[in-house]
Motif scaffolding. Structure first.
Motif, PDB file in Angstrom:
ATOM      1  N   ASP A  93       0.820  -1.209   0.000  1.00 20.82           N
ATOM      2  CA  ASP A  93       0.000   0.000   0.000  1.00 20.82           C
ATOM      3  C   ASP A  93       0.855   1.259   0.000  1.00 20.82           C
ATOM      4  OD1 ASP A  93      -2.306  -1.474  -0.082  1.00 20.82           O
ATOM      5  OD2 ASP A  93      -2.735  -1.286   2.069  1.00 20.82           O
ATOM      6  N   CYS A  94       2.003   1.231   0.686  1.00 20.32           N
ATOM      7  CA  CYS A  94       2.914   2.388   0.695  1.00 20.32           C
ATOM      8  C   CYS A  94       3.415   2.698  -0.712  1.00 20.32           C
ATOM      9  CB  CYS A  94       4.107   2.132   1.619  1.00 20.32           C
ATOM     10  SG  CYS A  94       3.749   2.408   3.346  1.00 20.32           S
ATOM     11  N   ILE A  95       3.596   1.679  -1.509  1.00 21.40           N
ATOM     12  CA  ILE A  95       4.086   1.884  -2.879  1.00 21.40           C
ATOM     13  C   ILE A  95       2.934   2.300  -3.798  1.00 21.40           C
ATOM     14  CG2 ILE A  95       5.095   0.732  -4.887  1.00 21.40           C
ATOM     15  CD1 ILE A  95       6.645  -1.023  -2.802  1.00 21.40           C
ATOM     16  N   THR A  96       1.819   1.592  -3.724  1.00 24.12           N
ATOM     17  CA  THR A  96       0.722   1.878  -4.659  1.00 24.12           C
ATOM     18  C   THR A  96       0.067   3.231  -4.400  1.00 24.12           C
ATOM     19  OG1 THR A  96      -0.831   0.617  -3.293  1.00 24.12           O
ATOM     20  CG2 THR A  96       0.223  -0.548  -5.121  1.00 24.12           C
ATOM     21  N   VAL A  97       0.051   3.683  -3.142  1.00 25.38           N
ATOM     22  CA  VAL A  97      -0.562   4.977  -2.853  1.00 25.38           C
ATOM     23  C   VAL A  97       0.252   6.107  -3.482  1.00 25.38           C
ATOM     24  CG1 VAL A  97       0.544   5.536  -0.642  1.00 25.38           C
ATOM     25  CG2 VAL A  97      -1.812   6.240  -1.061  1.00 25.38           C
ATOM     26  N   LEU A  98       1.522   5.886  -3.716  1.00 24.32           N
ATOM     27  CA  LEU A  98       2.334   6.911  -4.381  1.00 24.32           C
ATOM     28  C   LEU A  98       1.860   7.140  -5.814  1.00 24.32           C
ATOM     29  CD1 LEU A  98       5.897   5.960  -3.065  1.00 24.32           C
ATOM     30  CD2 LEU A  98       4.366   7.773  -2.236  1.00 24.32           C
ATOM     31  N   PHE A  99       1.426   6.083  -6.483  1.00 22.98           N
ATOM     32  CA  PHE A  99       0.861   6.235  -7.828  1.00 22.98           C
ATOM     33  C   PHE A  99      -0.453   7.016  -7.773  1.00 22.98           C
ATOM     34  CE2 PHE A  99       3.546   2.460  -8.332  1.00 22.98           C
ATOM     35  CZ  PHE A  99       4.291   2.845  -9.439  1.00 22.98           C
ATOM     36  N   LEU A 100      -1.267   6.725  -6.759  1.00 23.63           N
ATOM     37  CA  LEU A 100      -2.516   7.455  -6.588  1.00 23.63           C
ATOM     38  C   LEU A 100      -2.248   8.934  -6.322  1.00 23.63           C
ATOM     39  CD1 LEU A 100      -5.598   7.603  -6.284  1.00 23.63           C
ATOM     40  CD2 LEU A 100      -5.283   6.952  -3.882  1.00 23.63           C
ATOM     41  N   ILE A 101      -1.270   9.230  -5.479  1.00 21.58           N
ATOM     42  CA  ILE A 101      -0.937  10.618  -5.161  1.00 21.58           C
ATOM     43  C   ILE A 101      -0.448  11.345  -6.409  1.00 21.58           C
ATOM     44  CG2 ILE A 101       0.696  12.058  -3.871  1.00 21.58           C
ATOM     45  CD1 ILE A 101       0.373   9.968  -1.562  1.00 21.58           C
ATOM     46  N   ALA A 102       0.372  10.678  -7.223  1.00 16.98           N
ATOM     47  CA  ALA A 102       0.847  11.290  -8.468  1.00 16.98           C
ATOM     48  C   ALA A 102      -0.334  11.561  -9.405  1.00 16.98           C
ATOM     49  CB  ALA A 102       1.877  10.390  -9.144  1.00 16.98           C
ATOM     50  N   TYR A 103      -1.225  10.602  -9.534  1.00 14.37           N
ATOM     51  CA  TYR A 103      -2.409  10.771 -10.381  1.00 14.37           C
ATOM     52  C   TYR A 103      -3.271  11.927  -9.888  1.00 14.37           C
ATOM     53  CZ  TYR A 103      -7.036   9.865 -12.307  1.00 14.37           C
ATOM     54  OH  TYR A 103      -8.258   9.998 -12.900  1.00 14.37           O
ATOM     55  N   LEU A 104      -3.508  11.973  -8.581  1.00 19.02           N
ATOM     56  CA  LEU A 104      -4.330  13.044  -8.017  1.00 19.02           C
ATOM     57  C   LEU A 104      -3.656  14.402  -8.181  1.00 19.02           C
ATOM     58  CD1 LEU A 104      -5.623  11.281  -4.786  1.00 19.02           C
ATOM     59  CD2 LEU A 104      -6.972  11.927  -6.793  1.00 19.02           C
ATOM     60  N   GLY A 105      -2.327  14.434  -8.129  1.00 22.03           N
ATOM     61  CA  GLY A 105      -1.601  15.681  -8.355  1.00 22.03           C
ATOM     62  C   GLY A 105      -1.830  16.212  -9.756  1.00 22.03           C
ATOM     63  N   VAL A 106      -1.760  15.330 -10.743  1.00 24.25           N
ATOM     64  CA  VAL A 106      -2.013  15.737 -12.135  1.00 24.25           C
ATOM     65  C   VAL A 106      -3.472  16.157 -12.304  1.00 24.25           C
ATOM     66  CG1 VAL A 106      -2.097  14.911 -14.519  1.00 24.25           C
ATOM     67  CG2 VAL A 106      -0.148  14.327 -13.069  1.00 24.25           C
ATOM     68  N   LEU A 107      -4.383  15.408 -11.694  1.00 28.33           N
ATOM     69  CA  LEU A 107      -5.803  15.729 -11.762  1.00 28.33           C
ATOM     70  C   LEU A 107      -6.087  17.087 -11.116  1.00 28.33           C
ATOM     71  CD1 LEU A 107      -8.192  14.090 -12.892  1.00 28.33           C
ATOM     72  CD2 LEU A 107      -8.634  13.314 -10.576  1.00 28.33           C
ATOM     73  N   LEU A 108      -5.441  17.350  -9.983  1.00 29.19           N
ATOM     74  CA  LEU A 108      -5.613  18.631  -9.308  1.00 29.19           C
ATOM     75  C   LEU A 108      -5.087  19.779 -10.155  1.00 29.19           C
ATOM     76  CD1 LEU A 108      -6.486  20.150  -6.750  1.00 29.19           C
ATOM     77  CD2 LEU A 108      -4.194  19.720  -5.836  1.00 29.19           C
ATOM     78  N   TRP A 109      -3.949  19.584 -10.754  1.00 31.54           N
ATOM     79  CA  TRP A 109      -3.368  20.612 -11.627  1.00 31.54           C
ATOM     80  C   TRP A 109      -4.337  20.950 -12.771  1.00 31.54           C
ATOM     81  CZ3 TRP A 109       0.555  19.418 -15.949  1.00 31.54           C
ATOM     82  CH2 TRP A 109       1.000  20.595 -16.526  1.00 31.54           C
ATOM     83  N   GLY A 110      -4.853  19.930 -13.438  1.00 32.54           N
ATOM     84  CA  GLY A 110      -5.813  20.145 -14.519  1.00 32.54           C
ATOM     85  C   GLY A 110      -7.116  20.748 -14.011  1.00 32.54           C
ATOM     86  N   GLY A 111      -7.564  20.319 -12.832  1.00 34.32           N
ATOM     87  CA  GLY A 111      -8.797  20.849 -12.265  1.00 34.32           C
ATOM     88  C   GLY A 111      -8.687  22.317 -11.906  1.00 34.32           C
ATOM     89  N   ILE A 112      -7.556  22.708 -11.346  1.00 37.89           N
ATOM     90  CA  ILE A 112      -7.350  24.119 -11.011  1.00 37.89           C
ATOM     91  C   ILE A 112      -7.290  24.953 -12.281  1.00 37.89           C
ATOM     92  CG2 ILE A 112      -5.683  25.768 -10.069  1.00 37.89           C
ATOM     93  CD1 ILE A 112      -5.056  23.649  -7.907  1.00 37.89           C
ATOM     94  N   ASP A 113      -6.593  24.445 -13.284  1.00 38.61           N
ATOM     95  CA  ASP A 113      -6.495  25.160 -14.558  1.00 38.61           C
ATOM     96  C   ASP A 113      -7.876  25.329 -15.199  1.00 38.61           C
ATOM     97  OD1 ASP A 113      -4.871  26.371 -16.632  1.00 38.61           O
ATOM     98  OD2 ASP A 113      -5.307  24.588 -17.841  1.00 38.61           O
TER      99      ASP A 113
END
Length: 173
Positions: A93-113
């Motif tokens: 879970d420590c490893i896979t959640v990092l992929f989720l965090i990266a995905y959410l970061g990109v999603l947040l960037w696009g959402g703010i834009d």
């Protein structure tokens, strides 16, 4: 470690409160769809019902997501994971959640834009006949993504605490 415990309690409590409130949005959605059916059958059909139902569903889904993650209600592929020890699950879970965090970061960037675009030029409007402003739903989406990101970090903190101390924080709200 006390910082992690405090972070987990604060984020989990906040997301649980939001999630418990948002789950009643399903009744709002049912009311909108019921009115849509009644108005189409007996009156002039309302222009706003379909799009408003979509907006309510987006809010229900995106604001309820962190609560679902906290409760473990998300879907997992348990082919191998189900047989792991609790320590191995926490490591994975420590490893896979990092992929989720990266995905959410990109999603947040696009959402703010996209949200900033909606505020420019007097506000972006839907191209439908009802023509509502789109910024309220985009702000809701950005807020939900931030909550999901905070909950993902909380889940990572829970796994780190479990691996370091053996302390289970999954139900500590």
């Amino acid at each position: 470690m006390n910082f992690l415990r405090s972070y987990i309690r604060i984020v989990d409590r906040f997301n649980r409160t939001i999630g418990r409130f948002v789950m009643y949005g399903l009744f709002v959605l049912m009311g909108i769809l019921l009115w849509s059916s009644i108005s189409k059958a007996f009156f002039t059909p309302s222009l706003w019902t379909l799009e408003m139902a979509q907006f309510v569903m987006v809010g229900y889904y995106i604001l309820g997501g962190p609560y679902a993650m906290q409760m473990g209600a998300n879907v997992r592929m348990d082919l191998f994971y189900g047989e792991f020890t609790p320590q191995k699950k926490a490591q994975v879970d420590c490893i896979t959640v990092l992929f989720l965090i990266a995905y959410l970061g990109v999603l947040l960037w696009g959402g703010i834009d996209s949200t900033m675009y909606s505020f420019q030029y007097g506000g972006e409007r839907s191209p439908t006949a009802w023509r509502p402003y789109l910024w309220p739903i985009k702000v809701t989406m950005v807020f939900g993504i931030v909550l999901m990101l905070l909950q993902s970090l909380s889940e990572l903190a829970k796994d780190i605490l479990f691996l370091k101390t053996g302390e289970e924080m999954r139900d500590a709200v």
